[in-house]
Scaffold this motif. Structure first.
Motif, PDB file in Angstrom:
ATOM      1  N   ASN A 188       0.848  -1.199   0.000  1.00  0.00           N
ATOM      2  CA  ASN A 188       0.000   0.000   0.000  1.00  0.00           C
ATOM      3  C   ASN A 188       0.877   1.240   0.000  1.00  0.00           C
ATOM      4  N   TYR A 190       0.684   5.333   0.622  1.00  0.00           N
ATOM      5  CA  TYR A 190      -0.178   6.376   1.181  1.00  0.00           C
ATOM      6  C   TYR A 190       0.497   7.731   1.041  1.00  0.00           C
ATOM      7  N   HIS A 199     -11.861  -2.729   7.281  1.00  0.00           N
ATOM      8  CA  HIS A 199     -12.031  -3.996   6.563  1.00  0.00           C
ATOM      9  C   HIS A 199     -11.438  -5.128   7.395  1.00  0.00           C
ATOM     10  N   HIS A 255      -9.837  -3.515  10.918  1.00  0.00           N
ATOM     11  CA  HIS A 255      -8.749  -2.550  11.087  1.00  0.00           C
ATOM     12  C   HIS A 255      -8.818  -1.511   9.975  1.00  0.00           C
ATOM     13  N   ARG A 317       3.851   7.122   2.898  1.00  0.00           N
ATOM     14  CA  ARG A 317       4.032   5.954   3.758  1.00  0.00           C
ATOM     15  C   ARG A 317       3.863   4.712   2.887  1.00  0.00           C
TER      16      ARG A 317
HETATM   17  O1  LIG Z   1      -1.380   0.185   5.950  1.00  0.00           O
HETATM   18  C1  LIG Z   1      -1.615  -0.555   6.900  1.00  0.00           C
HETATM   19  O2  LIG Z   1      -1.031  -0.432   7.993  1.00  0.00           O
HETATM   20  C2  LIG Z   1      -2.671  -1.639   6.794  1.00  0.00           C
HETATM   21  C3  LIG Z   1      -2.891  -2.169   5.410  1.00  0.00           C
HETATM   22  C4  LIG Z   1      -3.949  -3.236   5.379  1.00  0.00           C
HETATM   23  O3  LIG Z   1      -4.700  -3.403   6.294  1.00  0.00           O
HETATM   24  C5  LIG Z   1      -4.104  -4.138   4.202  1.00  0.00           C
HETATM   25  O4  LIG Z   1      -3.363  -4.015   3.219  1.00  0.00           O
HETATM   26  O5  LIG Z   1      -4.976  -5.037   4.249  1.00  0.00           O
END
Ligand SMILES: O=C(O)CCC(=O)C(=O)O
Ligand SMILES: [Fe+2]
Length: 333
Positions: A188, A190, A199, A255, A317
């Protein structure tokens, strides 16, 4: 927000907390955000890991000695583990660079695939002399190994990177999951205004294996609640290099990431970063070219090489979210 379940109206406490931390006006208070090293022992416990032998792979993979790792558990969230930045500055540089330069290459899947076809996103960003910031900001995720809808499309799979498999294996062995196999990951990306909504991660066949989450760059508020959204989540501050492990009861909990925060320090910067040497390692499980691997690791000491990646991570991030997909004795879906 309210949700109906079995004709009983339950409050979506997760959404309420998510909105609270996402807000810019008014700014949320940081008072209840858990910073593991400064937190009262009625919320967080530091566990003393009994490590007698170090993993000989740790240093070359950019990790500090396993004996120095600081590991925390949360009283409200059994199964959730937090390791406070076990990475060296060189290690942080290596994984950031991999996530930007290599993992988004084809055939891996990217969120931008639906609007454009880009073989090599990072190279494309630097095709002209000036970095294409607009294209750079568009990348939000890439998937490695089994792609996101692995349960529907059996062939939906690309090669899982050997370096990330090796890193995950060191962590799995450390935690006592010696049969863990890293088979899928979402990386990910950010920016300062990005969020990730509530989710659970449940598409893997194997939901017993832990999930490993590695974060680099700017900080984040991470929310983790319970099996449904009526449970009020805890807010945890994640900084560069921190590892979150969702195991056992925590594996299927809701989370989210409601907020990215500027990092007060830059653990990927250090004035005297020294080389690592491959001759220390004879025990790689996945990496077959240790010299090449170590060569790439050491390249990032050079600030001329590192600079492009530094510029990116100073305002973004990156999170690598690693899972096992299959059951122990299963070879394919
Ligand atoms: O960015 C994060 O700390 C969580 C990412 C996450 O929950 C996911 O990729 O399923
Ligand atoms: Fe997730």
């Amino acid at each position: 927000m309210e949700e109906k379940s079995n004709s009983v109206t339950v409050e979506d406490k997760f959404m309420k907390t998510f909105k609270y931390y996402k807000s810019n006006k008014p700014k949320p208070s940081m008072e209840d955000v858990i910073e593991v090293e400064n937190c009262a022992t009625d919320k967080v416990n530091k566990i003393a890991a009994e490590i007698f032998t170090d993993d000989p792979r740790a240093e070359v993979l950019g990790l500090k000695s396993l004996r120095t790792w600081q590991i925390y558990t949360f009283l409200r969230h059994p199964g959730l583990l937090f390791i406070r930045n076990p990475f060296t500055a060189l290690g942080q540089r290596y994984w950031v660079r991999k996530c930007l330069e290599e993992y988004p290459r084809k055939p891996n899947k990217l969120n931008i695939d639906i609007e454009m076809s880009v073989e090599d996103w990072w190279a494309e960003c630097f095709k002209k002399e000036q970095c294409d910031k607009q294209l750079q900001k568009k990348l939000r995720w890439t998937t490695l190994g089994y792609h996101h809808n692995w349960e529907h499309k059996k062939q939906n799979k690309s090669h899982f990177p050997v370096d990330l498999a090796e890193l995950s294996d060191v962590l799995a062995e450390y935690l006592g999951y010696s049969n863990f196999r890293a088979e899928a990951a979402i990386v990910n990306y950010y920016h300062m205004n990005s969020t990730l909504s509530a989710h659970t991660d449940h598409s893997e066949v194997n939901l017993e294996a832990p999930l490993f989450s590695f974060s680099f760059g700017q900080s984040a508020i991470f929310l983790i609640g319970g099996k449904d959204k009526s449970v009020e989540p805890s807010a945890i501050l994640i900084k560069s290099g921190d590892i979150v492990v969702m195991s056992k009861e925590a594996r299927l909990c809701y989370h989210a990431v409601p907020k990215i925060l500027p990092s007060p320090d830059s653990p990927w910067e250090e004035s005297n970063i020294s080389d690592v040497f491959s001759n220390k390692v004879s025990s790689f499980k996945y990496i077959s070219e240790p010299d090449e691997f170590v060569g790439t690791m050491n390249e990032n000491i050079d600030n001329k090489i590192w600079n492009r990646f530094r510029n990116y991570i100073q305002e973004s991030r990156i999170n690598m979210n690693v899972r096992q997909v299959l059951n122990e004795n299963q070879n394919s879906i």
